[in-house]
Design a protein around this motif. Sequence first.
Motif, PDB file in Angstrom:
ATOM      1  N   LEU A  35       0.833  -1.210   0.000  1.00 43.46           N
ATOM      2  CA  LEU A  35       0.000   0.000   0.000  1.00 43.46           C
ATOM      3  C   LEU A  35       0.869   1.262   0.000  1.00 43.46           C
ATOM      4  CD1 LEU A  35      -2.652   1.481   0.093  1.00 43.46           C
ATOM      5  CD2 LEU A  35      -2.839   0.979   2.531  1.00 43.46           C
ATOM      6  N   ILE A  36       1.876   1.272   0.857  1.00 44.81           N
ATOM      7  CA  ILE A  36       2.791   2.422   0.919  1.00 44.81           C
ATOM      8  C   ILE A  36       3.460   2.618  -0.455  1.00 44.81           C
ATOM      9  CG2 ILE A  36       4.941   3.300   1.954  1.00 44.81           C
ATOM     10  CD1 ILE A  36       2.954   3.179   4.066  1.00 44.81           C
ATOM     11  N   ASP A  37       3.929   1.499  -1.017  1.00 49.11           N
ATOM     12  CA  ASP A  37       4.632   1.589  -2.306  1.00 49.11           C
ATOM     13  C   ASP A  37       3.705   2.117  -3.400  1.00 49.11           C
ATOM     14  OD1 ASP A  37       6.925   0.691  -1.182  1.00 49.11           O
ATOM     15  OD2 ASP A  37       6.759  -1.376  -1.900  1.00 49.11           O
ATOM     16  N   SER A  38       2.453   1.664  -3.375  1.00 48.17           N
ATOM     17  CA  SER A  38       1.563   2.103  -4.452  1.00 48.17           C
ATOM     18  C   SER A  38       1.164   3.580  -4.279  1.00 48.17           C
ATOM     19  CB  SER A  38       0.360   1.158  -4.601  1.00 48.17           C
ATOM     20  OG  SER A  38      -0.652   1.516  -3.764  1.00 48.17           O
ATOM     21  N   PHE A  77      -6.148   2.075  -3.655  1.00 52.86           N
ATOM     22  CA  PHE A  77      -5.623   2.098  -2.284  1.00 52.86           C
ATOM     23  C   PHE A  77      -6.605   1.396  -1.338  1.00 52.86           C
ATOM     24  CE2 PHE A  77      -3.695   6.503  -3.431  1.00 52.86           C
ATOM     25  CZ  PHE A  77      -2.722   5.885  -4.195  1.00 52.86           C
ATOM     26  N   LEU A  78      -7.877   1.706  -1.528  1.00 52.93           N
ATOM     27  CA  LEU A  78      -8.892   1.104  -0.663  1.00 52.93           C
ATOM     28  C   LEU A  78      -8.877  -0.424  -0.795  1.00 52.93           C
ATOM     29  CD1 LEU A  78     -11.247   1.620   1.310  1.00 52.93           C
ATOM     30  CD2 LEU A  78     -12.769   1.671  -0.664  1.00 52.93           C
ATOM     31  N   ASN A  79      -8.694  -0.906  -2.016  1.00 54.44           N
ATOM     32  CA  ASN A  79      -8.683  -2.355  -2.230  1.00 54.44           C
ATOM     33  C   ASN A  79      -7.509  -3.023  -1.506  1.00 54.44           C
ATOM     34  OD1 ASN A  79     -11.015  -2.411  -3.698  1.00 54.44           O
ATOM     35  ND2 ASN A  79      -9.980  -2.130  -5.667  1.00 54.44           N
ATOM     36  N   TRP A 136      -7.903   4.327  11.591  1.00 58.06           N
ATOM     37  CA  TRP A 136      -6.693   3.655  11.108  1.00 58.06           C
ATOM     38  C   TRP A 136      -5.796   4.745  10.551  1.00 58.06           C
ATOM     39  CZ3 TRP A 136      -6.812  -1.730  11.640  1.00 58.06           C
ATOM     40  CH2 TRP A 136      -8.089  -2.286  11.887  1.00 58.06           C
ATOM     41  N   TRP A 137      -4.546   4.743  10.958  1.00 51.35           N
ATOM     42  CA  TRP A 137      -3.635   5.835  10.571  1.00 51.35           C
ATOM     43  C   TRP A 137      -2.235   5.260  10.373  1.00 51.35           C
ATOM     44  CZ3 TRP A 137       0.867   7.996  12.386  1.00 51.35           C
ATOM     45  CH2 TRP A 137       1.184   9.288  11.943  1.00 51.35           C
ATOM     46  N   ALA A 138      -1.581   5.671   9.300  1.00 50.02           N
ATOM     47  CA  ALA A 138      -0.249   5.106   9.039  1.00 50.02           C
ATOM     48  C   ALA A 138       0.624   6.113   8.305  1.00 50.02           C
ATOM     49  CB  ALA A 138      -0.376   3.836   8.209  1.00 50.02           C
ATOM     50  N   PRO A 139       1.902   6.169   8.668  1.00 56.63           N
ATOM     51  CA  PRO A 139       2.826   7.064   7.955  1.00 56.63           C
ATOM     52  C   PRO A 139       3.232   6.464   6.616  1.00 56.63           C
ATOM     53  CG  PRO A 139       4.030   5.851   9.632  1.00 56.63           C
ATOM     54  CD  PRO A 139       2.590   5.419   9.737  1.00 56.63           C
ATOM     55  N   ILE A 140       3.513   7.339   5.662  1.00 60.26           N
ATOM     56  CA  ILE A 140       3.965   6.897   4.333  1.00 60.26           C
ATOM     57  C   ILE A 140       5.479   7.093   4.212  1.00 60.26           C
ATOM     58  CG2 ILE A 140       3.805   7.419   1.847  1.00 60.26           C
ATOM     59  CD1 ILE A 140       0.827   8.221   2.492  1.00 60.26           C
TER      60      ILE A 140
END
Length: 276
Positions: A35-38, A77-79, A136-140
């Motif tokens: 997900l991060i890569d995309s 991204f959602l997928n 839900w929270w995440a750094p890129i």
Amino acid sequence: MIEDISFIDNTKNFKQSLFQGIIFKFSPSDKSIELIDSIKKEIKFHYANNLDTLHLEKNAEFIAKNLIKTLKNQDSFLNIFKEILKEINFNINECYRDKFVVRIAPAESNKATYEASRIGVHRDTWGTNIFQQVNWWAPINSLDKSNTLIFYPDYFNKPIKNTTSSWDLDIYLKKRKLGEFDYPSAPQLLEDFHTNTKIIRVDIEPGEILCFSGSHLHSSSKENSNISRFSYEIRTVSQSDIDNNLKAPNVDCELNRQYPKIFRHINHNQKLKISR
Ligand SMILES: [Fe+2]
């Protein structure tokens, strides 16, 4: 307060802990890295330089604003995020979600362009009045502790004065659609913290994902930093939590109605309905 986890063994225990204020940090997986890569790949189409130093560009705010707009609510991204939920054993068949959003928090604390800004102190539930809400929270990119997310865990069970009695999500959404940004994106604080209020500065790596109750009082940090922060976020509400009345306490939200309409089923896209 922040518990490391990689898989949900027992959904009921997980949800109970979540709604009692435990913040979970999921370990990286192939899918979370994908997900991060995309997201980064998509960013590269529009901005090829180093994400960390976006703030050094002459037109940084313009670039940030356009990136956020381009990256918002992308199905791809959602997928992948759905795959992550499946992988960690989060039941998606009864899961509603709001928009998948990429946020850019500028290195300089006072720079603000719409969604590219540091966020003030708030609870997400102040915006919806739905206490089954999960964030839900995440750094890129890699973040430092001067530009991260901050929690005020003492206030999970303690009220703090705020503007929920007069704030209206419909007014905010209407104005945003018109390109007007003079209405606060969330209710605001009306009092200072008690002295010695405990704070948690989130320390997290790209690939890890933070999961917490939408009732947690939180904000962006306010110091200047050397790094522009890119992160993604999405909120979910599970039908079974509504049916079983499994939720976080409401200690200070005075909205006079709920706003389930911002949540859609993660598979079939139907709007969440909450009957009273
Ligand atoms: Fe928030």
